[in-house]
Design an enzyme around this catalytic site. Structure first.
Site, short mmCIF file in Angstrom:
data_model
loop_
_atom_site.label_atom_id
_atom_site.label_comp_id
_atom_site.label_asym_id
_atom_site.label_seq_id
_atom_site.Cartn_x
_atom_site.Cartn_y
_atom_site.Cartn_z
N CYS A 215 -14.75 -56.92 -37.25
CA CYS A 215 -15.22 -58.27 -37.57
C CYS A 215 -14.25 -59.12 -38.39
O CYS A 215 -13.87 -58.76 -39.51
CB CYS A 215 -16.55 -58.18 -38.31
N CYS B 124 -28.64 -69.90 -30.93
CA CYS B 124 -28.54 -68.72 -31.79
C CYS B 124 -27.76 -69.06 -33.05
O CYS B 124 -26.64 -69.55 -32.97
CB CYS B 124 -27.78 -67.61 -31.07
N CYS C 257 -32.99 -68.26 -31.92
CA CYS C 257 -32.55 -66.88 -32.17
C CYS C 257 -31.72 -66.92 -33.46
O CYS C 257 -31.03 -67.91 -33.72
CB CYS C 257 -31.68 -66.40 -31.01
N CYS D 226 -33.36 -58.97 -29.75
CA CYS D 226 -32.07 -59.13 -29.08
C CYS D 226 -31.16 -58.08 -29.70
O CYS D 226 -30.83 -58.16 -30.89
CB CYS D 226 -31.53 -60.54 -29.32
N CYS E 83 -17.45 -53.88 -41.25
CA CYS E 83 -17.46 -53.66 -39.79
C CYS E 83 -16.02 -53.83 -39.26
O CYS E 83 -15.43 -54.91 -39.40
CB CYS E 83 -18.40 -54.64 -39.12
N ARG F 279 -26.83 -59.85 -21.57
CA ARG F 279 -26.00 -60.98 -21.98
C ARG F 279 -24.52 -60.61 -21.96
O ARG F 279 -24.09 -59.70 -22.67
CB ARG F 279 -26.39 -61.42 -23.40
N CYS G 61 -17.89 -62.02 -45.80
CA CYS G 61 -18.94 -60.99 -45.75
C CYS G 61 -18.50 -59.73 -46.49
O CYS G 61 -17.36 -59.28 -46.37
CB CYS G 61 -19.29 -60.67 -44.30
N1 SAM Z 1 -23.75 -60.42 -40.11
C1 SAM Z 1 -24.80 -60.11 -39.22
C2 SAM Z 1 -24.75 -58.69 -38.74
O1 SAM Z 1 -23.67 -58.14 -38.63
O2 SAM Z 1 -25.81 -58.14 -38.44
C3 SAM Z 1 -24.87 -61.04 -38.04
C4 SAM Z 1 -23.61 -61.58 -37.41
S1 SAM Z 1 -22.56 -60.40 -36.64
C5 SAM Z 1 -21.06 -61.29 -36.43
C6 SAM Z 1 -23.26 -60.22 -35.02
C7 SAM Z 1 -22.60 -59.28 -34.06
O3 SAM Z 1 -21.42 -59.86 -33.54
C8 SAM Z 1 -22.14 -57.94 -34.55
O4 SAM Z 1 -23.18 -57.01 -34.69
C9 SAM Z 1 -21.18 -57.52 -33.43
O5 SAM Z 1 -21.88 -56.80 -32.44
C10 SAM Z 1 -20.69 -58.85 -32.89
N2 SAM Z 1 -19.25 -59.04 -33.16
C11 SAM Z 1 -18.68 -59.35 -34.34
N3 SAM Z 1 -17.33 -59.40 -34.24
C12 SAM Z 1 -17.03 -59.10 -32.95
C13 SAM Z 1 -15.81 -58.97 -32.24
N4 SAM Z 1 -14.63 -59.14 -32.82
N5 SAM Z 1 -15.88 -58.67 -30.92
C14 SAM Z 1 -17.07 -58.49 -30.31
N6 SAM Z 1 -18.26 -58.59 -30.96
C15 SAM Z 1 -18.25 -58.88 -32.26
FE1 SF4 Z 2 -20.51 -59.00 -41.94
FE2 SF4 Z 2 -19.21 -59.20 -39.67
FE3 SF4 Z 2 -20.41 -56.93 -40.27
FE4 SF4 Z 2 -21.91 -59.10 -39.69
S1 SF4 Z 2 -20.52 -58.01 -38.30
S2 SF4 Z 2 -22.21 -57.68 -41.39
S3 SF4 Z 2 -20.57 -60.71 -40.50
S4 SF4 Z 2 -18.68 -57.85 -41.39
#
Ligand code: SAM
Ligand code: SF4
Ligand code: DTB
Length: 342
Positions: A75, A112, A143, A203, A72, A275, A68
Protein backbone atom coordinates in the site's frame (compact mmCIF):
# COMPACT_ATOMS: atom_id res chain seq x y z
CA UNK A 1 -17.50 -31.57 -7.10
CA UNK A 2 -19.03 -32.85 -3.90
CA UNK A 3 -21.11 -29.84 -2.95
CA UNK A 4 -24.87 -29.59 -3.44
CA UNK A 5 -25.93 -28.34 -6.82
CA UNK A 6 -29.20 -26.99 -8.16
CA UNK A 7 -30.21 -27.16 -11.79
CA UNK A 8 -30.96 -24.05 -13.78
CA UNK A 9 -33.87 -25.16 -15.93
CA UNK A 10 -33.40 -22.82 -18.90
CA UNK A 11 -29.77 -23.60 -19.51
CA UNK A 12 -29.40 -27.02 -17.81
CA UNK A 13 -26.28 -25.94 -16.00
CA UNK A 14 -25.37 -27.32 -12.61
CA UNK A 15 -25.15 -24.30 -10.31
CA UNK A 16 -23.43 -24.71 -6.93
CA UNK A 17 -25.78 -24.16 -4.03
CA UNK A 18 -25.30 -20.73 -2.40
CA UNK A 19 -24.60 -22.34 0.97
CA UNK A 20 -22.15 -24.93 -0.39
CA UNK A 21 -18.64 -24.93 0.98
CA UNK A 22 -15.61 -25.03 -1.24
CA UNK A 23 -12.62 -27.10 -0.12
CA UNK A 24 -9.37 -25.48 -1.27
CA UNK A 25 -8.46 -28.52 -3.39
CA UNK A 26 -11.71 -28.18 -5.36
CA UNK A 27 -11.03 -24.51 -5.96
CA UNK A 28 -7.50 -25.41 -7.02
CA UNK A 29 -8.92 -28.02 -9.40
CA UNK A 30 -10.87 -25.22 -11.11
CA UNK A 31 -7.68 -23.19 -11.50
CA UNK A 32 -6.06 -26.22 -13.12
CA UNK A 33 -8.72 -26.83 -15.75
CA UNK A 34 -7.68 -26.29 -19.36
CA UNK A 35 -8.12 -22.54 -19.94
CA UNK A 36 -10.98 -22.89 -22.41
CA UNK A 37 -12.88 -25.30 -20.15
CA UNK A 38 -12.56 -22.89 -17.26
CA UNK A 39 -13.76 -19.96 -19.36
CA UNK A 40 -16.67 -22.01 -20.69
CA UNK A 41 -17.81 -22.97 -17.19
CA UNK A 42 -17.45 -19.42 -15.94
CA UNK A 43 -19.50 -18.09 -18.88
CA UNK A 44 -22.26 -20.63 -18.23
CA UNK A 45 -22.50 -19.66 -14.56
CA UNK A 46 -22.31 -15.97 -15.43
CA UNK A 47 -25.10 -16.08 -18.02
CA UNK A 48 -27.34 -18.13 -15.74
CA UNK A 49 -27.08 -15.58 -12.94
CA UNK A 50 -26.67 -12.33 -14.84
CA UNK A 51 -28.86 -12.67 -17.92
CA UNK A 52 -28.56 -8.91 -18.61
CA UNK A 53 -24.78 -9.27 -18.74
CA UNK A 54 -24.37 -5.70 -17.59
CA UNK A 55 -21.29 -4.11 -16.06
CA UNK A 56 -21.55 -2.00 -12.92
CA UNK A 57 -19.66 1.28 -12.91
CA UNK A 58 -18.47 2.24 -9.42
CA UNK A 59 -16.61 5.46 -8.80
CA UNK A 60 -14.00 5.49 -6.05
CA UNK A 61 -13.02 8.53 -4.01
CA UNK A 62 -10.26 8.73 -1.44
CA UNK A 63 -11.91 10.71 1.36
CA UNK A 64 -8.81 10.47 3.59
CA UNK A 65 -5.51 9.95 1.83
CA UNK A 66 -2.15 8.75 3.16
CA UNK A 67 -0.45 8.77 6.54
CA UNK A 68 -1.80 5.34 7.51
CA UNK A 69 -0.26 3.66 10.55
CA UNK A 70 -0.61 0.10 9.15
CA UNK A 71 2.12 -1.80 7.29
CA UNK A 72 0.25 -3.46 4.38
CA UNK A 73 3.15 -4.33 2.06
CA UNK A 74 1.30 -3.36 -1.12
CA UNK A 75 0.00 0.00 0.00
CA UNK A 76 1.29 3.40 -1.10
CA UNK A 77 -0.67 5.06 1.72
CA UNK A 78 1.23 3.46 4.61
CA UNK A 79 3.14 6.28 6.32
CA UNK A 80 6.17 4.08 6.92
CA UNK A 81 6.94 3.62 3.20
CA UNK A 82 8.47 6.41 1.15
CA UNK A 83 6.08 6.45 -1.81
CA UNK A 84 5.56 10.17 -2.33
CA UNK A 85 1.90 9.99 -1.22
CA UNK A 86 1.22 13.05 0.91
CA UNK A 87 -0.97 12.66 4.02
CA UNK A 88 -4.13 14.76 3.81
CA UNK A 89 -7.02 15.41 6.17
CA UNK A 90 -10.50 13.99 5.82
CA UNK A 91 -12.27 15.72 2.92
CA UNK A 92 -15.14 18.13 3.57
CA UNK A 93 -18.67 16.85 3.02
CA UNK A 94 -19.25 19.26 0.12
CA UNK A 95 -16.15 18.03 -1.73
CA UNK A 96 -17.41 14.46 -1.49
CA UNK A 97 -20.91 15.36 -2.65
CA UNK A 98 -19.56 17.31 -5.62
CA UNK A 99 -17.54 14.25 -6.67
CA UNK A 100 -20.60 12.04 -6.19
CA UNK A 101 -22.76 14.28 -8.40
CA UNK A 102 -20.08 14.16 -11.11
CA UNK A 103 -19.88 10.37 -10.81
CA UNK A 104 -23.65 10.07 -11.20
CA UNK A 105 -23.62 12.40 -14.21
CA UNK A 106 -20.94 10.23 -15.88
CA UNK A 107 -23.04 7.10 -15.48
CA UNK A 108 -21.78 5.51 -12.24
CA UNK A 109 -24.38 3.75 -10.08
CA UNK A 110 -22.20 3.14 -7.07
CA UNK A 111 -19.95 5.46 -5.12
CA UNK A 112 -17.18 4.06 -2.90
CA UNK A 113 -15.50 6.18 -0.25
CA UNK A 114 -12.07 4.99 0.91
CA UNK A 115 -10.07 6.13 3.92
CA UNK A 116 -6.45 5.35 4.79
CA UNK A 117 -7.29 4.36 8.33
CA UNK A 118 -6.59 1.31 10.48
CA UNK A 119 -10.13 1.99 11.74
CA UNK A 120 -12.34 5.07 11.89
CA UNK A 121 -11.98 7.30 14.97
CA UNK A 122 -15.12 8.27 16.83
CA UNK A 123 -14.49 11.94 16.03
CA UNK A 124 -14.70 11.19 12.28
CA UNK A 125 -17.87 9.12 12.34
CA UNK A 126 -20.40 12.00 12.24
CA UNK A 127 -18.74 13.45 9.15
CA UNK A 128 -18.55 10.10 7.36
CA UNK A 129 -22.20 9.41 8.17
CA UNK A 130 -23.15 12.79 6.70
CA UNK A 131 -21.19 11.88 3.54
CA UNK A 132 -23.04 8.57 3.25
CA UNK A 133 -26.41 10.27 3.77
CA UNK A 134 -25.61 12.90 1.14
CA UNK A 135 -24.36 10.41 -1.46
CA UNK A 136 -27.45 8.27 -0.95
CA UNK A 137 -29.68 11.32 -1.46
CA UNK A 138 -27.96 11.99 -4.79
CA UNK A 139 -29.26 8.59 -5.89
CA UNK A 140 -26.17 6.41 -5.84
CA UNK A 141 -25.51 3.13 -4.11
CA UNK A 142 -23.12 3.80 -1.26
CA UNK A 143 -20.00 1.88 -0.28
CA UNK A 144 -17.29 2.72 2.24
CA UNK A 145 -13.94 1.21 3.14
CA UNK A 146 -12.62 2.70 6.35
CA UNK A 147 -10.66 -0.17 7.92
CA UNK A 148 -11.67 -2.30 10.90
CA UNK A 149 -14.97 -1.45 12.53
CA UNK A 150 -15.75 -1.64 16.21
CA UNK A 151 -19.04 -2.68 17.79
CA UNK A 152 -21.75 -0.23 16.84
CA UNK A 153 -19.89 1.53 14.01
CA UNK A 154 -21.34 -0.73 11.33
CA UNK A 155 -24.86 -0.09 12.69
CA UNK A 156 -24.29 3.65 12.55
CA UNK A 157 -23.16 3.43 8.93
CA UNK A 158 -26.17 1.29 8.08
CA UNK A 159 -28.49 3.84 9.72
CA UNK A 160 -26.87 6.60 7.65
CA UNK A 161 -27.82 4.73 4.46
CA UNK A 162 -24.70 2.73 3.66
CA UNK A 163 -25.39 -0.16 1.25
CA UNK A 164 -22.00 -1.94 1.14
CA UNK A 165 -18.94 -2.07 3.35
CA UNK A 166 -15.67 -3.02 1.64
CA UNK A 167 -13.16 -4.88 3.74
CA UNK A 168 -10.81 -7.27 1.99
CA UNK A 169 -9.26 -10.52 3.20
CA UNK A 170 -6.48 -9.61 0.75
CA UNK A 171 -4.88 -13.06 0.47
CA UNK A 172 -4.92 -16.64 1.77
CA UNK A 173 -4.46 -17.04 5.54
CA UNK A 174 -1.14 -18.86 5.07
CA UNK A 175 0.34 -16.06 2.93
CA UNK A 176 -1.05 -13.19 4.99
CA UNK A 177 1.96 -12.77 7.31
CA UNK A 178 4.19 -12.15 4.28
CA UNK A 179 2.17 -9.01 3.55
CA UNK A 180 0.81 -7.46 6.78
CA UNK A 181 1.87 -7.62 10.42
CA UNK A 182 -0.16 -4.86 12.10
CA UNK A 183 -3.49 -6.69 12.06
CA UNK A 184 -4.52 -10.32 12.03
CA UNK A 185 -6.58 -12.28 9.54
CA UNK A 186 -9.06 -12.89 12.34
CA UNK A 187 -9.47 -9.11 12.84
CA UNK A 188 -10.65 -8.92 9.24
CA UNK A 189 -13.11 -11.76 9.72
CA UNK A 190 -14.41 -10.07 12.89
CA UNK A 191 -15.05 -6.81 11.03
CA UNK A 192 -16.83 -8.73 8.26
CA UNK A 193 -19.04 -10.35 10.93
CA UNK A 194 -19.99 -6.95 12.35
CA UNK A 195 -20.76 -5.67 8.84
CA UNK A 196 -23.02 -8.67 8.18
CA UNK A 197 -24.75 -8.38 11.56
CA UNK A 198 -25.53 -4.72 10.88
CA UNK A 199 -27.42 -5.78 7.75
CA UNK A 200 -24.92 -4.21 5.36
CA UNK A 201 -23.98 -5.89 2.11
CA UNK A 202 -20.44 -7.24 2.12
CA UNK A 203 -17.84 -6.21 -0.44
CA UNK A 204 -14.81 -8.40 0.16
CA UNK A 205 -12.03 -9.63 -2.05
CA UNK A 206 -8.29 -9.53 -2.30
CA UNK A 207 -5.17 -8.88 -4.32
CA UNK A 208 -3.34 -11.24 -6.62
CA UNK A 209 0.19 -10.89 -7.94
CA UNK A 210 1.81 -10.42 -4.52
CA UNK A 211 4.11 -13.42 -4.96
CA UNK A 212 1.55 -15.95 -3.70
CA UNK A 213 1.31 -19.43 -5.24
CA UNK A 214 -1.66 -20.71 -7.26
CA UNK A 215 -2.59 -22.83 -4.24
CA UNK A 216 -2.71 -19.63 -2.19
CA UNK A 217 -4.83 -17.85 -4.78
CA UNK A 218 -7.19 -20.81 -4.49
CA UNK A 219 -6.98 -20.42 -0.70
CA UNK A 220 -8.14 -16.79 -0.94
CA UNK A 221 -11.07 -17.66 -3.21
CA UNK A 222 -12.06 -20.55 -0.93
CA UNK A 223 -12.06 -18.22 2.09
CA UNK A 224 -14.32 -15.78 0.28
CA UNK A 225 -16.64 -18.42 -1.17
CA UNK A 226 -16.99 -20.12 2.21
CA UNK A 227 -18.14 -17.00 4.01
CA UNK A 228 -21.75 -17.75 4.80
CA UNK A 229 -23.29 -16.09 2.92
CA UNK A 230 -20.54 -15.27 0.46
CA UNK A 231 -20.01 -11.55 -0.30
CA UNK A 232 -22.43 -9.75 -2.61
CA UNK A 233 -19.47 -8.00 -4.15
CA UNK A 234 -15.96 -9.39 -4.69
CA UNK A 235 -13.15 -7.06 -5.77
CA UNK A 236 -10.29 -8.92 -7.42
CA UNK A 237 -7.38 -6.50 -7.43
CA UNK A 238 -4.23 -7.01 -9.46
CA UNK A 239 -1.34 -5.68 -7.37
CA UNK A 240 -0.38 -2.20 -8.52
CA UNK A 241 3.31 -2.11 -7.76
CA UNK A 242 4.25 1.21 -6.23
CA UNK A 243 7.86 2.24 -5.75
CA UNK A 244 8.77 2.48 -2.08
CA UNK A 245 6.42 -0.34 -0.98
CA UNK A 246 7.94 -3.70 0.01
CA UNK A 247 6.08 -5.46 -2.82
CA UNK A 248 7.54 -3.24 -5.52
CA UNK A 249 9.79 -5.08 -7.97
CA UNK A 250 8.13 -8.51 -7.84
CA UNK A 251 7.89 -10.52 -11.04
CA UNK A 252 4.54 -9.65 -12.60
CA UNK A 253 1.79 -12.27 -12.54
CA UNK A 254 0.95 -13.98 -15.85
CA UNK A 255 -2.15 -12.11 -17.10
CA UNK A 256 -3.87 -15.42 -17.94
CA UNK A 257 -3.53 -16.43 -14.28
CA UNK A 258 -5.35 -13.22 -13.35
CA UNK A 259 -8.14 -14.12 -15.81
CA UNK A 260 -8.32 -17.59 -14.25
CA UNK A 261 -8.73 -16.02 -10.81
CA UNK A 262 -11.71 -14.00 -12.06
CA UNK A 263 -13.26 -17.13 -13.61
CA UNK A 264 -12.83 -19.15 -10.41
CA UNK A 265 -14.40 -16.31 -8.37
CA UNK A 266 -17.35 -16.29 -10.77
CA UNK A 267 -17.91 -20.06 -10.55
CA UNK A 268 -17.61 -20.25 -6.77
CA UNK A 269 -19.66 -17.10 -6.03
CA UNK A 270 -22.23 -17.22 -8.82
CA UNK A 271 -24.45 -14.37 -7.67
CA UNK A 272 -21.73 -11.94 -6.62
CA UNK A 273 -20.69 -8.87 -8.56
CA UNK A 274 -17.12 -9.85 -9.40
CA UNK A 275 -15.20 -6.62 -9.58
CA UNK A 276 -12.30 -6.19 -11.95
CA UNK A 277 -10.58 -3.75 -9.62
CA UNK A 278 -7.06 -2.32 -9.30
CA UNK A 279 -4.53 -2.90 -12.05
CA UNK A 280 -6.72 -2.35 -15.14
CA UNK A 281 -4.51 0.41 -16.46
CA UNK A 282 -1.57 -1.98 -16.68
CA UNK A 283 -3.72 -4.75 -18.22
CA UNK A 284 -4.68 -3.51 -21.64
CA UNK A 285 -7.93 -4.08 -23.47
CA UNK A 286 -7.47 -7.72 -24.44
CA UNK A 287 -6.90 -8.94 -20.88
CA UNK A 288 -9.83 -6.86 -19.62
CA UNK A 289 -12.04 -8.33 -22.35
CA UNK A 290 -11.06 -11.84 -21.19
CA UNK A 291 -11.91 -10.85 -17.61
CA UNK A 292 -15.41 -9.80 -18.71
CA UNK A 293 -15.72 -13.10 -20.54
CA UNK A 294 -14.62 -14.88 -17.35
CA UNK A 295 -17.47 -13.22 -15.45
CA UNK A 296 -16.25 -9.87 -14.15
CA UNK A 297 -19.19 -7.47 -14.08
CA UNK A 298 -18.09 -4.41 -12.16
CA UNK A 299 -15.26 -1.93 -12.62
CA UNK A 300 -13.93 1.17 -10.90
CA UNK A 301 -14.82 4.02 -13.19
CA UNK A 302 -12.92 7.31 -13.15
CA UNK A 303 -9.32 8.27 -13.85
CA UNK A 304 -8.08 7.52 -10.33
CA UNK A 305 -8.38 4.66 -7.86
CA UNK A 306 -7.32 5.93 -4.42
CA UNK A 307 -3.81 7.17 -5.17
CA UNK A 308 -2.89 5.32 -8.37
CA UNK A 309 -4.17 5.65 -11.92
CA UNK A 310 -7.15 3.99 -13.55
CA UNK A 311 -8.15 4.10 -17.23
CA UNK A 312 -9.84 7.33 -18.37
CA UNK A 313 -13.65 7.18 -18.17
CA UNK A 314 -13.84 7.92 -21.89
CA UNK A 315 -11.59 4.95 -22.70
CA UNK A 316 -13.71 2.68 -20.51
CA UNK A 317 -16.88 3.78 -22.26
CA UNK A 318 -15.19 3.11 -25.60
CA UNK A 319 -14.03 -0.35 -24.46
CA UNK A 320 -17.50 -1.34 -23.22
CA UNK A 321 -19.02 -0.09 -26.48
CA UNK A 322 -16.44 -2.00 -28.51
CA UNK A 323 -17.30 -5.18 -26.60
CA UNK A 324 -21.05 -4.50 -26.81
CA UNK A 325 -21.35 -4.54 -23.01
CA UNK A 326 -24.20 -2.63 -21.39
CA UNK A 327 -23.70 -0.65 -18.20
CA UNK A 328 -25.77 -1.41 -15.12
CA UNK A 329 -27.27 2.12 -15.27
CA UNK A 330 -28.74 1.30 -18.69
CA UNK A 331 -30.42 -1.89 -17.49
CA UNK A 332 -32.04 -0.38 -14.38
CA UNK A 333 -35.79 0.15 -14.44
CA UNK A 334 -37.17 3.59 -13.55
CA UNK A 335 -38.38 2.17 -10.21
CA UNK A 336 -34.89 0.85 -9.42
CA UNK A 337 -33.37 4.22 -10.29
CA UNK A 338 -35.79 5.85 -7.81
CA UNK A 339 -34.49 3.46 -5.15
CA UNK A 340 -30.87 4.62 -5.68
CA UNK A 341 -29.56 2.34 -8.33
CA UNK A 342 -31.26 -0.89 -7.13
N1 SAM B 1 -7.57 1.41 4.95
C1 SAM B 1 -8.67 0.55 4.75
C2 SAM B 1 -8.28 -0.89 4.81
O1 SAM B 1 -7.16 -1.22 4.46
O2 SAM B 1 -9.12 -1.71 5.18
C3 SAM B 1 -9.41 0.83 3.46
C4 SAM B 1 -8.66 1.25 2.22
S1 SAM B 1 -7.55 0.07 1.54
C5 SAM B 1 -6.58 1.04 0.44
C6 SAM B 1 -8.60 -0.94 0.53
C7 SAM B 1 -7.97 -2.07 -0.23
O3 SAM B 1 -7.28 -1.57 -1.36
C8 SAM B 1 -6.96 -2.94 0.45
O4 SAM B 1 -7.52 -3.88 1.31
C9 SAM B 1 -6.29 -3.62 -0.75
O5 SAM B 1 -6.96 -4.83 -1.05
C10 SAM B 1 -6.48 -2.61 -1.87
N2 SAM B 1 -5.18 -2.06 -2.30
C11 SAM B 1 -4.42 -1.15 -1.65
N3 SAM B 1 -3.27 -0.90 -2.31
C12 SAM B 1 -3.29 -1.68 -3.42
C13 SAM B 1 -2.37 -1.88 -4.49
N4 SAM B 1 -1.20 -1.26 -4.54
N5 SAM B 1 -2.72 -2.75 -5.47
C14 SAM B 1 -3.90 -3.40 -5.42
N6 SAM B 1 -4.80 -3.25 -4.42
C15 SAM B 1 -4.50 -2.41 -3.43
FE1 SF4 C 1 -3.65 1.60 5.63
FE2 SF4 C 1 -3.24 1.00 3.12
FE3 SF4 C 1 -3.35 -0.94 4.90
FE4 SF4 C 1 -5.60 0.42 4.28
S1 SF4 C 1 -4.41 -0.89 2.91
S2 SF4 C 1 -4.88 -0.12 6.33
S3 SF4 C 1 -4.72 2.44 3.87
S4 SF4 C 1 -1.80 0.69 4.80
C1 DTB D 1 -10.61 -2.56 -3.45
O1 DTB D 1 -10.65 -3.79 -3.26
N1 DTB D 1 -9.85 -1.96 -4.34
C2 DTB D 1 -9.99 -0.53 -4.28
C3 DTB D 1 -11.16 -0.37 -3.26
N2 DTB D 1 -11.34 -1.70 -2.78
C4 DTB D 1 -11.06 0.60 -2.20
C5 DTB D 1 -8.73 0.17 -3.91
C6 DTB D 1 -7.59 -0.09 -4.85
C7 DTB D 1 -6.44 0.77 -4.41
C8 DTB D 1 -5.29 0.69 -5.37
C9 DTB D 1 -4.12 1.48 -4.91
C10 DTB D 1 -4.33 2.96 -4.80
O2 DTB D 1 -4.89 3.59 -5.74
O3 DTB D 1 -3.90 3.57 -3.80
Amino acid sequence: MTQAVSFHSATRIAIPDASATWPVDEVLALFELPFNDLMYRAQQVHRAHFPDGDVELATLLSIKTGGCEEDCGYCPQAARYDTGVEAKKLLEIDEVLTAAREAKASGATRFCMGAAWRSPKERDMDKVEAMVRGVKEIGLETCATLGMLEEGQADRLKDAGLDYYNHNLDTAPEFYDNVISTREYQDRLDTLGRVRNAGLKVCCGGIVGMGESRQQRAGLIAQLANLNPYPESVPVNHLVQVEGTPLHGLDPLDPLEFVRTIAVARITMPQARVRLSAGRRQMGEAVQAMCFLAGANSIFYGDKLLTTGNPEAEDDRALLAKLGLKTHASTLTEAQKERCGG
